[in-house]
Design a protein around this motif. Structure first.
Motif, PDB file in Angstrom:
ATOM      1  N   CYS A 169      17.529  -3.492  -4.558  1.00 21.89           N
ATOM      2  CA  CYS A 169      15.972  -3.536  -3.575  1.00 21.89           C
ATOM      3  C   CYS A 169      16.455  -2.781  -2.495  1.00 21.89           C
ATOM      4  CB  CYS A 169      15.346  -4.992  -3.166  1.00 21.89           C
ATOM      5  SG  CYS A 169      15.033  -6.215  -4.527  1.00 21.89           S
ATOM      6  N   ALA A 170      17.688  -3.279  -2.046  1.00 19.57           N
ATOM      7  CA  ALA A 170      17.718  -1.645  -0.722  1.00 19.57           C
ATOM      8  C   ALA A 170      17.978  -0.293  -0.994  1.00 19.57           C
ATOM      9  CB  ALA A 170      19.168  -2.284  -0.189  1.00 19.57           C
ATOM     10  N   PHE A 171      18.557  -0.190  -2.217  1.00 17.80           N
ATOM     11  CA  PHE A 171      18.141   1.038  -2.822  1.00 17.80           C
ATOM     12  C   PHE A 171      16.911   1.234  -2.994  1.00 17.80           C
ATOM     13  CE2 PHE A 171      17.468   4.495  -6.378  1.00 17.80           C
ATOM     14  CZ  PHE A 171      17.792   5.445  -5.785  1.00 17.80           C
ATOM     15  N   ALA A 172      16.121   0.555  -3.696  1.00 19.90           N
ATOM     16  CA  ALA A 172      13.996   0.702  -3.861  1.00 19.90           C
ATOM     17  C   ALA A 172      13.749   1.053  -2.642  1.00 19.90           C
ATOM     18  CB  ALA A 172      13.690  -0.512  -4.570  1.00 19.90           C
ATOM     19  N   ALA A 173      14.270   0.048  -1.592  1.00 16.61           N
ATOM     20  CA  ALA A 173      13.236   0.402  -0.060  1.00 16.61           C
ATOM     21  C   ALA A 173      13.595   1.442   0.795  1.00 16.61           C
ATOM     22  CB  ALA A 173      13.462  -0.480   0.545  1.00 16.61           C
ATOM     23  N   LEU A 174      15.611   1.710   0.660  1.00 11.80           N
ATOM     24  CA  LEU A 174      15.692   3.230   1.823  1.00 11.80           C
ATOM     25  C   LEU A 174      15.351   4.036   0.802  1.00 11.80           C
ATOM     26  CD1 LEU A 174      18.926   0.986   3.558  1.00 11.80           C
ATOM     27  CD2 LEU A 174      16.184   0.985   3.971  1.00 11.80           C
ATOM     28  N   ALA A 175      15.476   4.300  -0.542  1.00  8.48           N
ATOM     29  CA  ALA A 175      15.534   5.514  -0.843  1.00  8.48           C
ATOM     30  C   ALA A 175      14.141   6.048  -1.737  1.00  8.48           C
ATOM     31  CB  ALA A 175      17.239   5.793  -2.446  1.00  8.48           C
ATOM     32  N   THR A 176      13.411   5.394  -2.006  1.00 10.03           N
ATOM     33  CA  THR A 176      12.111   5.572  -2.666  1.00 10.03           C
ATOM     34  C   THR A 176      10.734   5.566  -2.157  1.00 10.03           C
ATOM     35  OG1 THR A 176      12.415   3.154  -3.833  1.00 10.03           O
ATOM     36  CG2 THR A 176      13.678   5.015  -4.596  1.00 10.03           C
ATOM     37  N   ALA A 177       9.772   5.614  -2.565  1.00 10.04           N
ATOM     38  CA  ALA A 177       8.174   5.377  -1.546  1.00 10.04           C
ATOM     39  C   ALA A 177       8.353   3.592  -2.554  1.00 10.04           C
ATOM     40  CB  ALA A 177       7.395   6.447  -2.375  1.00 10.04           C
ATOM     41  N   ALA A 178       8.343   2.995  -3.002  1.00 15.37           N
ATOM     42  CA  ALA A 178       8.182   1.845  -3.348  1.00 15.37           C
ATOM     43  C   ALA A 178       7.623   1.089  -1.858  1.00 15.37           C
ATOM     44  CB  ALA A 178       9.772   1.389  -4.002  1.00 15.37           C
ATOM     45  N   PRO A 179       8.209   0.941  -1.425  1.00 19.46           N
ATOM     46  CA  PRO A 179       8.069  -0.529   0.333  1.00 19.46           C
ATOM     47  C   PRO A 179       5.925   0.197   0.566  1.00 19.46           C
ATOM     48  CG  PRO A 179       9.701   1.748   1.052  1.00 19.46           C
ATOM     49  CD  PRO A 179       9.570   1.352  -0.787  1.00 19.46           C
ATOM     50  N   PHE A 180       6.196   1.800  -0.148  1.00 16.45           N
ATOM     51  CA  PHE A 180       5.039   1.818   0.370  1.00 16.45           C
ATOM     52  C   PHE A 180       3.951   2.043   0.059  1.00 16.45           C
ATOM     53  CE2 PHE A 180       8.199   4.324   2.616  1.00 16.45           C
ATOM     54  CZ  PHE A 180       7.414   4.569   3.870  1.00 16.45           C
ATOM     55  N   SER A 181       4.087   1.529  -1.044  1.00 17.18           N
ATOM     56  CA  SER A 181       2.766   0.192  -2.420  1.00 17.18           C
ATOM     57  C   SER A 181       3.401  -0.966  -1.859  1.00 17.18           C
ATOM     58  CB  SER A 181       3.376   1.063  -4.016  1.00 17.18           C
ATOM     59  OG  SER A 181       3.012   2.268  -3.747  1.00 17.18           O
ATOM     60  N   ALA A 182       4.427  -1.736  -1.360  1.00 18.39           N
ATOM     61  CA  ALA A 182       4.487  -3.183  -2.102  1.00 18.39           C
ATOM     62  C   ALA A 182       3.566  -3.444  -0.482  1.00 18.39           C
ATOM     63  CB  ALA A 182       6.624  -3.458  -1.414  1.00 18.39           C
ATOM     64  N   ALA A 183       3.952  -3.055   0.634  1.00 14.33           N
ATOM     65  CA  ALA A 183       3.366  -3.055   2.109  1.00 14.33           C
ATOM     66  C   ALA A 183       2.414  -3.147   2.456  1.00 14.33           C
ATOM     67  CB  ALA A 183       4.291  -2.421   3.244  1.00 14.33           C
ATOM     68  N   LEU A 184       1.742  -1.967   1.126  1.00  9.44           N
ATOM     69  CA  LEU A 184       0.488  -1.500   1.233  1.00  9.44           C
ATOM     70  C   LEU A 184      -0.896  -2.232   0.528  1.00  9.44           C
ATOM     71  CD1 LEU A 184      -1.823   0.553   1.702  1.00  9.44           C
ATOM     72  CD2 LEU A 184      -1.023   1.580   0.117  1.00  9.44           C
ATOM     73  N   LEU A 185      -2.134  -2.900   1.495  1.00 10.17           N
ATOM     74  CA  LEU A 185      -2.849  -4.470   0.918  1.00 10.17           C
ATOM     75  C   LEU A 185      -3.993  -3.075  -0.246  1.00 10.17           C
ATOM     76  CD1 LEU A 185      -3.167  -6.873   3.519  1.00 10.17           C
ATOM     77  CD2 LEU A 185      -1.691  -6.933   2.005  1.00 10.17           C
ATOM     78  N   MET A 186      -3.789  -2.906  -0.846  1.00 11.77           N
ATOM     79  CA  MET A 186      -4.270  -2.083  -2.380  1.00 11.77           C
ATOM     80  C   MET A 186      -3.381  -2.839  -2.904  1.00 11.77           C
ATOM     81  SD  MET A 186      -6.706  -0.284  -1.020  1.00 11.77           S
ATOM     82  CE  MET A 186      -6.818   0.944  -1.796  1.00 11.77           C
ATOM     83  N   PRO A 187      -4.048  -2.203  -4.595  1.00 11.65           N
ATOM     84  CA  PRO A 187      -4.161  -3.108  -6.242  1.00 11.65           C
ATOM     85  C   PRO A 187      -3.207  -1.893  -6.124  1.00 11.65           C
ATOM     86  CG  PRO A 187      -6.375  -2.179  -6.347  1.00 11.65           C
ATOM     87  CD  PRO A 187      -6.152  -2.545  -4.552  1.00 11.65           C
ATOM     88  N   ASP A 188      -2.506  -0.776  -5.605  1.00 15.92           N
ATOM     89  CA  ASP A 188      -2.032   0.119  -5.858  1.00 15.92           C
ATOM     90  C   ASP A 188      -0.219  -0.691  -6.272  1.00 15.92           C
ATOM     91  OD1 ASP A 188      -3.567   0.919  -4.238  1.00 15.92           O
ATOM     92  OD2 ASP A 188      -2.166   3.440  -4.258  1.00 15.92           O
ATOM     93  N   ILE A 189       0.571  -1.574  -5.977  1.00 17.58           N
ATOM     94  CA  ILE A 189       1.457  -2.392  -6.188  1.00 17.58           C
ATOM     95  C   ILE A 189       1.332  -3.044  -7.223  1.00 17.58           C
ATOM     96  CG2 ILE A 189       0.396  -4.365  -4.983  1.00 17.58           C
ATOM     97  CD1 ILE A 189       4.278  -3.477  -4.920  1.00 17.58           C
TER      98      ILE A 189
END
Length: 437
Positions: free
Chosen positions: A91-111
């Motif tokens: 999770c740290a790798f996904a959070a710090l090295a990729t754009a994953a958190p910008f979908s997870a923290a966004l209130l849109m169905p993109d997640i």
């Protein structure tokens, strides 16, 4: 829970969950309540299930937990087991090295795009490593994700189709388990559209979006100019304004969709245009299939190369589309937190878009690692790599080719490649270590 916190770090940095102009529409689905003509009645109720007009932090925490759990299951299937330390590392790798958190923290169905991809893979290829409860949970979660955004249905169907030759070639696949959430999602869309719009259809007004794409690319505009005014279509009065950007065609107040030839606003103009749009789209496909295919191919290539963050980090249209919904449905304290957040202040985009080059490098480095993993790996590893590559291409085809290339469409799913490269490479190295031992 630690994994979830890592995956939604942009919300903490912002001081409030990330929002997009369309987030206001999804909130309006239950705060109104209002059945929107352009959005399934799925993600809005999902948000409400976790906010209950108390705070939007509830839905963003739920999204982080869901994604964290799906990654836990994925690691368990791909590496044989998942430990807390390994999971936090992933999770740290996904959070710090990729754009994953910008979908997870966004209130849109993109997640739900990556959740649908991983969930279908787990159901089809990794079900033997899951408990009965986990399989049932994934069926419900993937069905929700497919129904939440109309682009996810063709993506899911395409992945089910990809699984068939993989089953015949390398690895046993539970096709029924993959098909079940698709069936449930289709049923949910039929029911909600029948209740809300009086039409038993997957997308009652989807032809308007296809027309917006085809008129910008040129084939539909050429057809209109060739057939008008004899065709008698409403849009014949506006051929001098076409082509125009698809977003302007759909949403600009002075577009032909939203304002008639006399300059009067057209309330729910997209709904009114839908029957004619379906005719024009069908005629365009018959008249110039090669032109449509060329335009689509170009858009797919643009989408494949477009996956940066930024187009969901500004405050565009917040004053009209988002803030009124926060003010209508939540406390003055939540409204104050929204107003004071970096995004609403216009300071978030400049602070975070410098991450784009780093994310690009990580994705580029992942590609040769995936090729190595596919070559050295066996069975499940190869199937995982091929499945994700098909998902990335399918996402570009559906979102870029049929809608319009946007960075957020690519960013929400491209991060799966670096995560897969890490999982597969570590798995292969561990297997080698055990053999040597």
């Amino acid at each position: 829970m630690v994994g979830a916190a890592l995956l939604i770090w942009p919300a903490f940095f912002n001081g409030y969950p990330l929002l997009f102009s369309d987030s206001g529409g999804f909130l309006h689905q239950t705060l109104g309540p209002l059945m929107l003509w352009d959005k399934p009645y799925i993600y809005g109720p999902f948000l409400h299930a976790f906010h209950w007009r108390i705070s939007l932090w509830g839905p963003v925490v739920a999204q982080g937990l869901i994604l964290s759990h799906v990654l836990w299951l994925t690691q368990r299937v791909m590496r044989g087991n998942a430990t807390p330390l390994r999971h936090i590392g992933l999770c740290a790798f996904a959070a710090l090295a990729t754009a994953a958190p910008f979908s997870a923290a966004l209130l849109m169905p993109d997640i739900f795009a990556p959740i649908v991809v991983l969930g279908l893979f787990l159901l089809g290829f990794g079900a033997a490593a899951l408990t009965r409860f986990e399989r049932g949970y994934l069926v419900a979660l993937v069905a929700l994700g497919i129904a939440a955004h109309l682009a996810h249905l063709p993506l899911a169907l395409g992945l089910c189709a990809v699984a068939l030759p993989l089953r015949l070639w390398r690895y046993p696949v539970r096709l029924f388990a993959m098909a079940l959430p698709v069936v449930l999602a289709v049923a949910a869309l039929f029911v909600t559209n029948a209740i809300g719009h009086g039409r038993v259809a997957l997308s009652p007004y989807g032809s308007v979006f296809m027309l917006a794409r085809l008129q910008e690319d040129g084939p539909a505009t050429a057809l209109l100019k060739a057939r008008c005014p004899d065709a008698g279509w409403y849009l014949c009065a506006f051929t001098d304004l076409l082509p125009m950007p698809a977003n302007d065609f759909l949403w600009a107040p002075d577009s032909p969709v939203n304002r008639d030839g006399a300059g009067k606003p057209r309330f729910l103009g997209g709904m009114m245009l839908a029957p004619e749009a379906g005719q024009i789209v069908a005629e365009t496909l018959r008249a110039d299939p090669l032109g449509v295919a060329r335009a689509m191919a170009g858009n797919v290539l643009l989408q494949l190369g477009s996956f940066g963050i930024g187009d969901t980090l500004d405050e565009a249209h917040f004053s009209v589309a988002v803030r009124p919904r926060i003010e209508q449905g939540f406390s003055v304290h939540d409204l104050a937190a929204f107003d004071q957040a970096r995004q609403a202040q216009g300071a978030l985009k400049d602070a975070l878009t410098p991450l784009n080059p780093f994310h690009l490098v990580i994705v580029l480095l992942a590609l040769p690692m995936l090729a190595w993993a596919a070559w050295r790996g066996q069975g499940l590893t190869l199937a995982f790599v091929l499945f994700l590559l098909a998902a990335v291409f399918g996402n570009a085809l559906i979102c870029g080719g049929l809608s319009a290339p946007h960075p957020r469409y690519g960013a929400r799913i491209m991060w799966l490649l670096p995560v897969a490269a890490l999982l597969c490479s570590l798995g292969i190295m561990m297997q080698r270590g055990r053999k040597r031992g």
